[in-house]
Design an enzyme around this catalytic site. Structure first.
Site, PDB file in Angstrom:
ATOM      1  CG  ASP B 336      -0.122   0.006   2.526  1.00 25.84           C
ATOM      2  OD1 ASP B 336       0.847  -0.779   2.600  1.00 25.84           O
ATOM      3  OD2 ASP B 336      -0.447   0.766   3.450  1.00 25.84           O
ATOM      4  CD  GLU B 337      -0.804   4.839   3.103  1.00 31.28           C
ATOM      5  OE1 GLU B 337      -1.698   5.660   3.290  1.00 31.28           O
ATOM      6  OE2 GLU B 337      -0.001   4.496   4.000  1.00 31.28           O
ATOM      7  CB  ILE B 338       4.133   2.511  -3.652  1.00 32.90           C
ATOM      8  CG1 ILE B 338       3.974   1.080  -3.118  1.00 32.90           C
ATOM      9  CG2 ILE B 338       5.535   2.727  -4.250  1.00 32.90           C
ATOM     10  CD1 ILE B 338       4.079   0.019  -4.203  1.00 32.90           C
TER      11      ILE B 338
END
Lengths: 555, 555
Positions: B336-338
């Site tokens: 997530d949330e790269i």
């Protein structure tokens, strides 16, 4: 160096753990540690026992807090400096002048009339190895100074130290009323144990909160045992064990006063009294009437028959008997959320109004004056919720305190009435908001006072917004409030702390603080609370707590 | 009589304390009590030790729950009926058929591939004084039935009784995945103690949650000791003591499996890995870069150099070593949330991409395939967050599970990719929302995922909204999630319970339940949790809890 209040945390090698921030403060950058034979001396003849006990507790905190500095290395890089630091041999307490009648006890000063309380003090902690000095004009002031002194220290490898000597503090509260309101009627399972209340009083004293506004009973239960009216609790408490006896009350008020805290009890009238119908059905209109939402703001419905002469006398006598259990000046008779339909539908009340040729408001005036006169007969002053001067204005003595709860936007209107004000607005200070609505059959389920009130929101409240200079003098202070429909022993600490501490600083140190500067100090307070056994809630990940400012939105 | 699920609570003399509600249930109106010599017998040759232990714990609950009926008189008016009731002599457990290879242990069945798990059971509690019978096709099913059996009983004057005999239950979960996600990296002060996790596992098992999704490490700290990679925790844990050792992990997974719970560990990659830079700086781009908000969704910034061959190998080997500590089928590699800017600004990553002539997404694909191949080499399947199929779609094996977290509105798009889904949407299931934002210097201070997610909101979620019938089969279930930036041991229980129980019922009993019918049963679950030492939060005042329905909005 003398530094401004809000620059302190930026200048020091670690965040500076004083909470609330003293109103006059200068700090240095010299290391100092408590000497191995460090002692706290009371230079007062026949020092009161409660001050002696407070000194003993303070020594306990100094020995047991063991709070490591909230920096990445927890202070390790200061080891050499600390090891080479001079030792503080002692702290000496003295009064600026011994009163003619002798030194008063802390407990008596804590419950004195609010305008007579003196909470200021001066504290000097030299860096040169000479003794620290704490002076005040009152025992209560000395207690506040002891509280501050206990927050100066960190722990490192067995040393209790500060990097901020010399410290010079000249401190006094901006507002005389800093409170916390606790509801003990609506809780799940059982009311709070005496030990829960004592733990809360301890925590309150650590941030110089000086008033427990104790909303003892409500519609759901009557846990207060009142001499002469024991049927109220016998039939209205959740269980025989779920009561506060006169002995419990004495225990609690004694404990509170010894920690500089006055207790303002509240028995809310004429609304929120459904449970009185269990013992005295003749005094309650619309008891448990349904649908409840037509008769009350929350279940169960029921209000004192305020137009009945017998009920007026019952209420005044009962309140007087209850108030006699408490040593303080104030007693709250409530007065919020009176439901008109309950009285309209109550034949007895309608008959009473007709026979006396009174309107509802005239009857409420008579009812309130009788209650307040009874309190005044034993030296008490009244506290009321805002409806008593706005929605349903009644005759009140000039010394009455009005609490604004519905909205902070009502403060100006209350100020216009000329009464003294305690800020208690739901849109800033209600700790219970934002956990969902608790009434049943409510699928969306949001709280009536959404959102959750963050510490930042309360902290940036302006106590004198929209008030004239003259009206501003009416503001006594403010408080956090915990209504407990969804709270109990299981979440008392984490719901209350550290948010109630933010409000405490607002009203001790005054408005204008900013959340960026305050956060590192509030972290320290959370960590110290935990060391002392109060399960304060986390503000940020530990990673952020040991890196002041690094998790700021703009960092 | 056979009654519909949602009419049960209205028909019974007290609320009926089964949670989650069995999918097949018929109850009577006859009183029955546990006999003085009541015993639980296992009619299975060489019964597995963990089933024997579960029986022993169940007997403990029967003896110690002492839950009084949640009605006004707490059951007192049933005293004569209970005193005259027949006694239940025993509960006998048996398998419908003993497998050829012998009876498997509960623990092995709990961590079997999710499609192979059999959790159903039948339970018959006759009203005539003959013995109760619990049957299942698996040891795991017997354990679920024991859990149900333990919820049938109230306490009155020394009798453990029900007023609802005979009880016939034929129960099985609607969804095979019912989870709870716990973050142990972001907590304040210290990660949760093993005892906190065990207490949570116990509570999970009481409501038939079968998966702990354990988000063990994150940007802020690395409390997992991984053999061969011990520098990660040595340099990345909050303190030397703040770690989960391989021995702790074994203790936890053993405890979980014996309670019918599989553990899905998560080491989030390539984002949320800042702390790895403490031990392996060469593998992390933009470590603690500022302003953090330009490089990560939360501080501190730092992502694995996914385009570096060395980092790809390091990550795959490290994940493999970590996964080997856990017995279950699944391991989450996050995803997530790269943050794209982190890689754009990282010279090393740009050089790697240029030399290999890859785009960021191609590199992410290579990186992910390497990690997942490593897991597959030891028999593990992968779990990922939704970005791995939506924002940054990479090559994934067909058996990969995708967790939807950003919004429930993303479920349809994930279903369109054909992967199996676990509902974890922040707008329904995030237990941490609504307690204010935790980043500093943020005066308004509201939570990014306001408001607080009430139990009612989660309970009325539709797991197959907007999905075709074929897509609906992709839904494995769902879970509550607790991210712990603002949580720790001090509020773990009260933040999690009973809300996670509401989600557990949604995915065991299936959607369509209504909050009005559920509330009395959920109260019972709260009171029973407290009797068993879990500090579940209050849903309503006790006054309401003992008057089912009376505090409904419309009552």
């Amino acid at each position: 160096m003398k530094v401004s209040l809000f620059a302190v945390s930026a200048l020091l090698p670690s965040a500076f753990a004083l909470w609330p921030l003293p109103t006059g403060l200068s700090v240095g950058t010299t290391a100092l540690r408590l000497g191995k034979t460090f002692d706290i001396k009371i230079s007062i003849p026949n020092a009161p026992a409660d001050l002696v006990a407070a000194v003993s507790r303070t020594k306990g905190f100094l020995a047991n807090d063991k709070l490591e500095a909230l920096v990445i290395d927890r202070g390790a890089s200061s080891a050499k400096v600390v090891a080479a630091a001079k030792s503080l041999p002692s702290l000496t307490l003295s009064l600026v002048a011994i009163p003619a009648g002798g030194c008063k006890s802390l407990s008596s000063e804590a419950v004195a009339p609010i305008e007579d309380r003196v909470e200021g003090y001066t504290l000097t902690v030299p860096a040169d190895g000479s003794g620290a000095v704490l002076k005040a004009n009152s025992t209560l002031g000395l207690f506040r100074g002891l509280t501050t002194f206990s927050q100066l220290w960190y722990e490192l490898e067995g040393s209790t130290y500060t990097l901020s000597a010399p410290v010079k503090i000249s401190d006094a509260p901006v507002y005389p009323y800093r409170g916390f309101m606790l509801d003990t009627a609506g809780t799940s399972t059982a009311p709070f144990a005496v030990s829960d209340i004592k733990r809360t009083l301890d925590a309150m004293s650590w941030v110089k909160i000086n008033t427990l506004h104790w909303h003892i009973v409500d519609s759901q239960s009557f846990p207060l045992v009142i001499p002469g009216y024991t049927e109220l609790s016998a039939k209205g408490a959740y269980s025989a064990a779920a009561v506060y006896t006169p002995s419990d009350i004495k225990d609690i008020v004694t404990y509170a006063a010894a920690r500089g805290i006055d207790v303002i009890p509240e028995i809310d009238t004429p609304g929120h009294t459904s449970v009185i119908s269990k013992a005295f059905p003749e005094h309650i209109a619309c008891a448990e009437a349904t649908p409840w939402a037509s008769f009350a703001n929350e279940p169960p419905a029921g209000q004192l028959r305020l137009a009945s002469e017998a009920t007026v006398k019952f209420t005044a006598d009962m309140l007087k008997a209850a108030a006699a259990l408490f040593p303080g000046q104030f007693f709250s008779t409530g007065g919020d959320e009176i439901n008109a339909n309950c009285y309209t539908q109550d034949n007895a009340t309608q008959a009473s109004l007709a026979s006396s040729n009174q309107t509802f408001l005239q009857a409420l005036d008579t009812f309130t004056q009788a209650s307040h006169a009874a309190l005044r007969s034993i030296g008490k002053s009244a506290v009321v919720w805002e409806e008593m001067v706005l929605a349903n204005p009644v005759t009140l003595a000039n010394d009455t305190i009005v609490m604004v709860w519905i909205s902070s936007s009502d403060v100006q209107a209350v100020a216009d009435t000329g009464f003294r004000i305690v800020h208690s607005a739901s849109d800033y200070f209600y700790l219970d908001c934002g956990h969902g609505g608790w009434v049943g059959d409510f699928p969306t389920g949001n709280s009536w006072c959404d959102p959750f009130k963050t510490w930042q929101h309360a902290y940036t409240f302006d106590p004198v917004a929209n008030l004239t200079a003259a009206q501003s003098t009416l503001v006594l202070g403010g408080q956090s409030l915990l209504w407990t429909e969804q709270s109990g022993p299981e979440n008392l600490d984490s719901t209350t702390w550290p948010r109630a501490a933010a409000t405490a600083e607002l009203f001790w140190s005054g408005p204008g603080g900013d959340v960026q500067a305050a956060l590192p100090r509030l972290h320290e307070e959370v960590y110290r609370f935990r060391q002392r056994g109060v399960a304060a809630n986390a503000l940020q990940p530990h990673w952020c707590a040991v890196r002041p400012g690094v998790c700021d939105l703009t960092a």
